[in-house]
Write a protein that holds these residues in place. Sequence first.
Motif, PDB file in Angstrom:
ATOM      1  N   GLN A   1     -23.784 -52.223   6.267  1.00 34.14           N
ATOM      2  CA  GLN A   1     -24.613 -53.344   5.836  1.00 34.14           C
ATOM      3  C   GLN A   1     -25.866 -52.845   5.124  1.00 34.14           C
ATOM      4  OE1 GLN A   1     -24.649 -57.220   6.146  1.00 34.14           O
ATOM      5  NE2 GLN A   1     -25.743 -56.246   4.466  1.00 34.14           N
ATOM      6  N   PHE A   2     -26.486 -51.818   5.667  1.00 37.21           N
ATOM      7  CA  PHE A   2     -27.677 -51.235   5.040  1.00 37.21           C
ATOM      8  C   PHE A   2     -27.342 -50.723   3.636  1.00 37.21           C
ATOM      9  CE2 PHE A   2     -31.159 -48.277   4.354  1.00 37.21           C
ATOM     10  CZ  PHE A   2     -32.233 -48.869   5.007  1.00 37.21           C
ATOM     11  N   ILE A   3     -26.179 -50.075   3.520  1.00 35.47           N
ATOM     12  CA  ILE A   3     -25.750 -49.566   2.214  1.00 35.47           C
ATOM     13  C   ILE A   3     -25.528 -50.715   1.233  1.00 35.47           C
ATOM     14  CG2 ILE A   3     -23.887 -48.384   0.989  1.00 35.47           C
ATOM     15  CD1 ILE A   3     -25.724 -46.484   2.492  1.00 35.47           C
ATOM     16  N   ASP A   4     -24.914 -51.781   1.703  1.00 38.66           N
ATOM     17  CA  ASP A   4     -24.696 -52.932   0.822  1.00 38.66           C
ATOM     18  C   ASP A   4     -26.018 -53.548   0.375  1.00 38.66           C
ATOM     19  OD1 ASP A   4     -21.942 -52.991   0.454  1.00 38.66           O
ATOM     20  OD2 ASP A   4     -21.573 -54.090   2.301  1.00 38.66           O
ATOM     21  N   TRP A   5     -27.012 -53.575   1.255  1.00 42.50           N
ATOM     22  CA  TRP A   5     -28.340 -54.057   0.854  1.00 42.50           C
ATOM     23  C   TRP A   5     -28.930 -53.135  -0.216  1.00 42.50           C
ATOM     24  CZ3 TRP A   5     -30.000 -54.841   6.601  1.00 42.50           C
ATOM     25  CH2 TRP A   5     -29.649 -56.129   7.026  1.00 42.50           C
ATOM     26  N   MET A   6     -28.795 -51.815  -0.020  1.00 44.08           N
ATOM     27  CA  MET A   6     -29.265 -50.867  -1.037  1.00 44.08           C
ATOM     28  C   MET A   6     -28.560 -51.114  -2.369  1.00 44.08           C
ATOM     29  SD  MET A   6     -29.542 -47.210   1.033  1.00 44.08           S
ATOM     30  CE  MET A   6     -29.900 -46.289  -0.467  1.00 44.08           C
ATOM     31  N   ALA A   7     -27.269 -51.411  -2.289  1.00 41.80           N
ATOM     32  CA  ALA A   7     -26.468 -51.586  -3.500  1.00 41.80           C
ATOM     33  C   ALA A   7     -26.852 -52.827  -4.298  1.00 41.80           C
ATOM     34  CB  ALA A   7     -24.985 -51.644  -3.141  1.00 41.80           C
ATOM     35  N   GLU A   8     -27.611 -53.735  -3.685  1.00 41.17           N
ATOM     36  CA  GLU A   8     -28.133 -54.876  -4.439  1.00 41.17           C
ATOM     37  C   GLU A   8     -29.178 -54.417  -5.454  1.00 41.17           C
ATOM     38  OE1 GLU A   8     -27.054 -57.850  -4.423  1.00 41.17           O
ATOM     39  OE2 GLU A   8     -25.958 -58.089  -2.535  1.00 41.17           O
ATOM     40  N   GLU A   9     -29.706 -53.199  -5.263  1.00 38.20           N
ATOM     41  CA  GLU A   9     -30.774 -52.688  -6.128  1.00 38.20           C
ATOM     42  C   GLU A   9     -30.366 -51.472  -6.953  1.00 38.20           C
ATOM     43  OE1 GLU A   9     -33.568 -54.239  -6.427  1.00 38.20           O
ATOM     44  OE2 GLU A   9     -33.536 -55.590  -4.702  1.00 38.20           O
ATOM     45  N   THR A  10     -29.251 -50.827  -6.582  1.00 40.96           N
ATOM     46  CA  THR A  10     -28.847 -49.627  -7.312  1.00 40.96           C
ATOM     47  C   THR A  10     -27.335 -49.516  -7.415  1.00 40.96           C
ATOM     48  OG1 THR A  10     -29.022 -47.208  -7.437  1.00 40.96           O
ATOM     49  CG2 THR A  10     -28.869 -48.169  -5.227  1.00 40.96           C
ATOM     50  N   LYS A  11     -26.876 -48.939  -8.508  1.00 39.53           N
ATOM     51  CA  LYS A  11     -25.457 -48.646  -8.710  1.00 39.53           C
ATOM     52  C   LYS A  11     -25.077 -47.340  -8.033  1.00 39.53           C
ATOM     53  CE  LYS A  11     -26.430 -48.477 -13.041  1.00 39.53           C
ATOM     54  NZ  LYS A  11     -27.813 -49.003 -12.917  1.00 39.53           N
ATOM     55  N   PHE A  12     -26.089 -46.525  -7.704  1.00 36.37           N
ATOM     56  CA  PHE A  12     -25.827 -45.158  -7.289  1.00 36.37           C
ATOM     57  C   PHE A  12     -25.850 -45.007  -5.767  1.00 36.37           C
ATOM     58  CE2 PHE A  12     -27.919 -45.077 -11.497  1.00 36.37           C
ATOM     59  CZ  PHE A  12     -26.824 -44.652 -12.242  1.00 36.37           C
ATOM     60  N   VAL A  13     -24.918 -45.691  -5.112  1.00 33.51           N
ATOM     61  CA  VAL A  13     -24.798 -45.613  -3.660  1.00 33.51           C
ATOM     62  C   VAL A  13     -23.347 -45.875  -3.278  1.00 33.51           C
ATOM     63  CG1 VAL A  13     -25.409 -48.053  -3.312  1.00 33.51           C
ATOM     64  CG2 VAL A  13     -25.770 -46.394  -1.451  1.00 33.51           C
ATOM     65  N   MET A  14     -22.882 -45.161  -2.253  1.00 32.67           N
ATOM     66  CA  MET A  14     -21.512 -45.294  -1.768  1.00 32.67           C
ATOM     67  C   MET A  14     -21.527 -45.521  -0.265  1.00 32.67           C
ATOM     68  SD  MET A  14     -19.423 -44.863  -4.371  1.00 32.67           S
ATOM     69  CE  MET A  14     -17.867 -44.417  -3.595  1.00 32.67           C
ATOM     70  N   GLY A  15     -20.495 -46.202   0.234  1.00 34.47           N
ATOM     71  CA  GLY A  15     -20.347 -46.349   1.677  1.00 34.47           C
ATOM     72  C   GLY A  15     -20.575 -47.750   2.201  1.00 34.47           C
ATOM     73  N   GLY A  16     -20.627 -48.738   1.313  1.00 39.49           N
ATOM     74  CA  GLY A  16     -20.737 -50.118   1.758  1.00 39.49           C
ATOM     75  C   GLY A  16     -19.368 -50.760   1.904  1.00 39.49           C
ATOM     76  N   GLU A  17     -19.373 -52.042   2.204  1.00 36.15           N
ATOM     77  CA  GLU A  17     -18.111 -52.758   2.371  1.00 36.15           C
ATOM     78  C   GLU A  17     -17.967 -53.944   1.428  1.00 36.15           C
ATOM     79  OE1 GLU A  17     -18.026 -53.755   6.519  1.00 36.15           O
ATOM     80  OE2 GLU A  17     -17.061 -51.856   7.072  1.00 36.15           O
ATOM     81  N   LYS A  18     -19.075 -54.606   1.088  1.00 36.59           N
ATOM     82  CA  LYS A  18     -19.004 -55.806   0.277  1.00 36.59           C
ATOM     83  C   LYS A  18     -19.563 -55.619  -1.135  1.00 36.59           C
ATOM     84  CE  LYS A  18     -19.313 -58.860   4.304  1.00 36.59           C
ATOM     85  NZ  LYS A  18     -20.087 -59.926   4.984  1.00 36.59           N
ATOM     86  N   VAL A  19     -20.572 -54.781  -1.265  1.00 38.57           N
ATOM     87  CA  VAL A  19     -21.207 -54.567  -2.571  1.00 38.57           C
ATOM     88  C   VAL A  19     -20.907 -53.157  -3.074  1.00 38.57           C
ATOM     89  CG1 VAL A  19     -23.357 -54.673  -3.894  1.00 38.57           C
ATOM     90  CG2 VAL A  19     -23.036 -56.171  -1.907  1.00 38.57           C
ATOM     91  N   ALA A  20     -21.192 -52.154  -2.261  1.00 39.19           N
ATOM     92  CA  ALA A  20     -20.900 -50.758  -2.621  1.00 39.19           C
ATOM     93  C   ALA A  20     -19.504 -50.384  -2.139  1.00 39.19           C
ATOM     94  CB  ALA A  20     -21.934 -49.825  -1.999  1.00 39.19           C
ATOM     95  N   ALA A  21     -18.851 -49.493  -2.848  1.00 41.89           N
ATOM     96  CA  ALA A  21     -17.505 -49.056  -2.484  1.00 41.89           C
ATOM     97  C   ALA A  21     -17.550 -47.974  -1.416  1.00 41.89           C
ATOM     98  CB  ALA A  21     -16.795 -48.529  -3.727  1.00 41.89           C
TER      99      ALA A  21
END
Length: 368
Positions: A121-141
């Motif tokens: 969830q934290f990673i997906d929140w980060m991914a709302e602001e950056t393309k350069f993150v991995m390890g989410g479930e809904k926003v980041a891959a």
Amino acid sequence: MVFESMIARGHETLVFCHDDASGLRGIIAIHNTTLGPALGGTRRWAYKSEAAAIEDVLRLSEAMTYKAAAADLPMGGAKSVIWTRSPDEKPTESLARAMGRAVERMGGIYIAAEDVGVNTQFIDWMAEETKFVMGGEKVAAGGDPAPFTALGVVSGMRGALRHVGRSKSLKDVVIAVQGLGALGRNVCQIAAGEGAKLLVTDIREELIEDAVKRFGATAVPVDEIISAECDILCPCALGQVITANNIASLRCKIVAPGANNVLDDPDEDAAMLSGRSIIYCPDFVNNGGGLLQLAGLWCGFSAAELDRRIRNIENVIEQILKDAEKMSSAHAAALEYAKKRLEAGRKGPSTPRVRTTKGSATSAQGSA
């Protein structure tokens, strides 16, 4: 002192990040980008001091360089930390978004991922602001890398068992698992499924009770797990748990870490383990499965190729342990293994390099 520490370890970049609204106190360390953009997790931790946070991010990012090189990935090594004010501080969306903005400002040279204190969830929140993150479930891959790290850890165990002339089967192998977070639980699940006998511990009693119930494990007090009699000791909590002060008390035949930087002093402690005829699977190789999964997805590897590479940790560990017979320790052999690839990358384009572009990653010199 900061520059001296960076120069001593060979770091390229150290960035301090602050956001007043969210309370973010973050540090991003880029160790080496010889092979490509640097990937490494974002860790949330209540460090005792700013100096401790700096030391940790420098130490962890350096290890990521060697981990990526040993995994034959076209990527460099980095890490970031978020210095929380107390161990009980809850992660918030505003904090994650602020960290995401900090990562975005790096322009793609750093790709963040999940680490201690951070979930999908934290990673997906980060991914709302950056393309350069991995390890989410809904926003980041990518999702949770723990199952893939665990698969690599168990593969490393098999390589060590083969090295000492045993079957690579885990049936009836006694494995002591320190730490029952996502990684430790996944290691237990794989090992128990193959008939291993588990000794487990954690600072959280409910996780111990769950492992005893689910995996038929035997509970061991936290302060006794390192010296528990076993075939394989598998530290899956934080680092620096094996030191010059406790190596003499170890009663295992193999140390196969899931955690990063499990040796307090890798050069000295690995040599001490070798002196006691304890096989050490170097942590930055043994726990590379999670990195392989996330970096492989970023690079566009197929699912079959990712699985092959993670399982190949078995063969890499076996080769490193063979090389270590002519060197001071397995840690020294693993460093040489990784540094040879880094040197090849410096000399020319024999290794594919990843070029980050807006929203994607492509190969600059052929497919990865």
